[in-house]
Design an enzyme around this catalytic site. Structure first.
Site, PDB file in Angstrom:
ATOM      1  CE  LYS A  65     -30.343  11.995 -22.848  1.00 53.84           C
ATOM      2  NZ  LYS A  65     -30.820  13.384 -22.776  1.00 53.84           N
ATOM      3  CB  CYS A 101     -17.144  20.871 -16.333  1.00 54.50           C
ATOM      4  SG  CYS A 101     -16.097  20.651 -17.772  1.00 54.50           S
TER       5      CYS A 101
HETATM    6  P1  NAD Z   1     -27.292  16.880 -16.041  1.00 55.16           P
HETATM    7  O1  NAD Z   1     -26.564  15.894 -15.216  1.00 55.16           O
HETATM    8  O2  NAD Z   1     -28.624  17.318 -15.613  1.00 55.16           O
HETATM    9  O3  NAD Z   1     -27.496  16.328 -17.541  1.00 55.16           O
HETATM   10  C1  NAD Z   1     -26.433  15.779 -18.284  1.00 55.16           C
HETATM   11  C2  NAD Z   1     -26.990  14.699 -19.204  1.00 55.16           C
HETATM   12  O4  NAD Z   1     -27.531  13.660 -18.391  1.00 55.16           O
HETATM   13  C3  NAD Z   1     -28.107  15.158 -20.128  1.00 55.16           C
HETATM   14  O5  NAD Z   1     -27.977  14.504 -21.378  1.00 55.16           O
HETATM   15  C4  NAD Z   1     -29.355  14.659 -19.412  1.00 55.16           C
HETATM   16  O6  NAD Z   1     -30.423  14.415 -20.289  1.00 55.16           O
HETATM   17  C5  NAD Z   1     -28.843  13.363 -18.813  1.00 55.16           C
HETATM   18  N1  NAD Z   1     -29.620  12.899 -17.662  1.00 55.16           N
HETATM   19  C6  NAD Z   1     -30.339  13.634 -16.766  1.00 55.16           C
HETATM   20  N2  NAD Z   1     -30.918  12.830 -15.863  1.00 55.16           N
HETATM   21  C7  NAD Z   1     -30.578  11.557 -16.188  1.00 55.16           C
HETATM   22  C8  NAD Z   1     -30.856  10.281 -15.610  1.00 55.16           C
HETATM   23  N3  NAD Z   1     -31.629  10.146 -14.534  1.00 55.16           N
HETATM   24  N4  NAD Z   1     -30.299   9.193 -16.190  1.00 55.16           N
HETATM   25  C9  NAD Z   1     -29.502   9.303 -17.270  1.00 55.16           C
HETATM   26  N5  NAD Z   1     -29.212  10.480 -17.862  1.00 55.16           N
HETATM   27  C10 NAD Z   1     -29.742  11.594 -17.330  1.00 55.16           C
HETATM   28  O7  NAD Z   1     -26.274  18.061 -16.195  1.00 55.16           O
HETATM   29  P2  NAD Z   1     -26.531  19.452 -16.886  1.00 55.16           P
HETATM   30  O8  NAD Z   1     -27.291  20.329 -15.969  1.00 55.16           O
HETATM   31  O9  NAD Z   1     -27.085  19.216 -18.249  1.00 55.16           O
HETATM   32  O10 NAD Z   1     -25.008  19.958 -17.051  1.00 55.16           O
HETATM   33  C11 NAD Z   1     -24.384  20.697 -16.072  1.00 55.16           C
HETATM   34  C12 NAD Z   1     -23.427  19.867 -15.258  1.00 55.16           C
HETATM   35  O11 NAD Z   1     -22.528  19.155 -16.091  1.00 55.16           O
HETATM   36  C13 NAD Z   1     -22.546  20.721 -14.384  1.00 55.16           C
HETATM   37  O12 NAD Z   1     -22.482  20.194 -13.094  1.00 55.16           O
HETATM   38  C14 NAD Z   1     -21.183  20.663 -15.045  1.00 55.16           C
HETATM   39  O13 NAD Z   1     -20.107  20.882 -14.206  1.00 55.16           O
HETATM   40  C15 NAD Z   1     -21.199  19.320 -15.637  1.00 55.16           C
HETATM   41  N6  NAD Z   1     -20.269  19.232 -16.772  1.00 55.16           N
HETATM   42  C16 NAD Z   1     -19.072  18.584 -16.602  1.00 55.16           C
HETATM   43  C17 NAD Z   1     -18.154  18.508 -17.638  1.00 55.16           C
HETATM   44  C18 NAD Z   1     -16.835  17.790 -17.467  1.00 55.16           C
HETATM   45  O14 NAD Z   1     -16.210  17.488 -18.462  1.00 55.16           O
HETATM   46  N7  NAD Z   1     -16.382  17.499 -16.260  1.00 55.16           N
HETATM   47  C19 NAD Z   1     -18.459  19.090 -18.859  1.00 55.16           C
HETATM   48  C20 NAD Z   1     -19.668  19.746 -19.001  1.00 55.16           C
HETATM   49  C21 NAD Z   1     -20.574  19.800 -17.938  1.00 55.16           C
END
Ligand code: NAD
Length: 485
Positions: free
Chosen positions: A181, A290
């Site tokens: 997803k 991240c």
């Molecule tokens: P997010 O958590 O909003 O979204 C990430 C994914 O989760 C998306 O595909 C989104 O559609 C999905 N999602 C959102 N709500 C959901 C729910 N209720 N149930 C299931 N899936 C759901 O994060 P974002 O704003 O897209 O990304 C930024 C964040 O990601 C930052 O905090 C960053 O640090 C983190 N990040 C971490 C890494 C790592 O490897 N540690 C890498 C990239 C980003």
């Protein structure tokens, strides 16, 4: 050349069971270009029914052609995917640049990294072995590494290609059937990846892609009763929801969450070597990484010098549309820009030492934010505690090694840290004392290193992806004890 020229697949479809299908609900979402706000494509708004179909297709793949393949055959297909990715590197880069807003050269590096994951995991597929265990007289005991079954992969928008490579790549290597997803903000390279996997001969159902909203498709996937493992990369808030869903279903979960990663610079460091790493690790991908290094801890005796050296780089930095391929592109969305500007508004202008320049003529509809360098920041300041997810760095002075450790460990996160010093004993002490999933000494690896196990401690998450370590996480160990007398 427009983005549409690179859309060699139908972005409005989901990829389920080896075929491209319209979403059951017939609804679509608009995918926007962060550089100018224009619509790039419509994507399927997948929901529970589409996720059901994808999970069923994955289950069927486990008992079909995919499930019968040897490790060698799986490895060959992954290697072939890697080759096809390399053949399409330029168009993948253009799609990622248009979709995420990252400058072309960064998008290209991500496409090359995706190929590299496929090469690495393709080669590793037949190199994960079990053990024999000495036991009682008359027994032979051995272990088998088996797939979990259906693995769910929920990825964010900031590095789609890299995260798909490390997560889906490792899961396929171990024979899992995957449901991906991608984020609703950026999913063109996820769909391209499916198209490439199809061309490479990946059996139907081994990879399924359902686009859609997090609270719809994402939530349906993470709480689906037939998934056997969840890999989630994203925010701490959603990560917590995912872990609860995994707890309800009693399935393992890998959480790759945020960070507030420090680089610690001692007064004997080679500053000319350090400066590019100190700055790039904070502004790469407009700070939406991240493992972005948003805290620079510097020993007080070199504080003024280092601050000025970093400031000089900021002043020379140019921000503009992804296709202009400058130093920094736009933020992903108006919402993300509002979040980043909120931090800056709250901090006030007094401690800003330098800012980059948004080029004149950058489109009004783009989400541009000039990278901003703060100095003299207190370790407890919100700028030094919260993940901003934008190109904002805070320089924090320290006096002693003990201070540096205390400040470095003084946030809720622990993803990446680096130590800049030529004192070997200090390098070893610091590497042990700092709570972090990765430590770099005299370098910094935001994003790179497919071979290097990666993941966090604390609110940065748990579980490890990348490297061979990921292959253990994406498999389960079975012990077989045979009594033969
Ligand atoms: P997010 O958590 O909003 O979204 C990430 C994914 O989760 C998306 O595909 C989104 O559609 C999905 N999602 C959102 N709500 C959901 C729910 N209720 N149930 C299931 N899936 C759901 O994060 P974002 O704003 O897209 O990304 C930024 C964040 O990601 C930052 O905090 C960053 O640090 C983190 N990040 C971490 C890494 C790592 O490897 N540690 C890498 C990239 C980003």
């Amino acid at each position: 050349m427009s983005v549409q020229d690179d859309l060699w697949f139908d972005a409005t479809k989901c990829f389920i069971g080896g075929t491209w299908v319209a979403p059951l609900g017939g609804e679509y979402l608009s995918l926007k270009n962060p550089s100018d706000g224009s619509e790039i494509a419509k994507i399927a708004r997948g929901k529970l029914g589409d996720v059901d179909a994808a999970v069923l297709a994955a289950k069927n793949a486990l008992t079909g052609e995919w499930g019968r393949m040897t490790a060698l055959e799986r490895g060959r297909i992954l290697t072939r995917i890697g080759q096809l990715v390399l053949e399409r590197v330029d168009e993948l880069a253009r799609l990622e640049a248009a979709d995420v807003g990252k400058p072309l050269k960064q998008a290209r590096a991500d496409a090359v990294a995706l190929a590299r994951y496929m090469e690495f995991y393709g080669g590793a597929a037949d190199k994960i072995h079990g053990h024999t265990i000495p036991y009682l007289d008359g027994y032979t005991v051995y272990t088998l590494r088996e797939p979990h079954g259906v693995t769910a992969h929920i990825v964010p928008w900031n590095y789609p290609m890299q995260i798909i490579g490390r997560s889906v790549g490792a899961a396929l290597t171990m024979g899992n059937a995957t449901v991906l997803k991608p984020a609703e903000e950026a999913c063109l390279t996820a769909l391209s990846f499916a198209k490439i996997a199809e061309e490479a001969g990946l059996p139907a159902g081994a990879l399924n892609v359902v686009t859609g909203l997090g609270e719809e498709a994402g939530a349906a996937l993470s709480s689906h009763p037939d998934i056997n493992h969840i890999s989630f990369t994203g925010s701490v808030g959603v990560g917590s929801l995912i872990q609860k869903a995994a707890a309800d279903a009693i399935v393992p979960v890998t959480l790759e969450l945020g960070g507030k990663s420090p680089q610690i610079v001692f007064d004997d460091a080679d500053l000319d070597a350090a400066i590019p790493f100190l700055v790039n690790a904070g502004v790469q991908n407009a700070g939406q990484t991240c493992s972005a290094s948003s805290r620079i801890l510097v020993q007080r005796s070199i504080y003024d010098k280092l601050t000025e050296m970093m400031a000089e780089r900021y002043r020379a930095m140019k921000v503009g549309p992804a296709m202009d391929d400058l130093d920094v592109g736009p933020l992903i969305s108006a919402r993300q820009k509002e979040i980043v500007e909120g931090f800056v508004r709250h901090a006030g202008p007094a401690r800003i030492v330098a800012q980059a320049t948004v080029i004149t003529g950058a489109p009004d509809g783009g989400h541009y934010f000039a990278p901003t360098l703060y100095a003299g920041i207190d370790p407890d300041d919100p700028l030094a505690q919260n993940e901003i997810f934008g190109p904002v760095q805070a320089i924090i002075p320290f006096d002693t090694e003990e201070d540096a450790v205390r400040i470095a460990n003084g946030t809720a996160y622990g993803l990446v840290a680096s130590i800049w010093t030529h004192d070997g004993a200090r390098q070893m002490r610091m590497a042990k004392a700092i709570r972090s999933g990765q430590i770099f000494i005299n370098n910094y690896g935001a994003g790179g290193g497919v071979e290097l196990p990666f993941g966090g401690v604390g609110k940065s998450g748990h579980g490890r992806e990348k490297g061979f370590e990921a292959l253990y996480g994406f498999s389960v160990l079975k012990t077989v004890a045979a009594h033969h007398g």
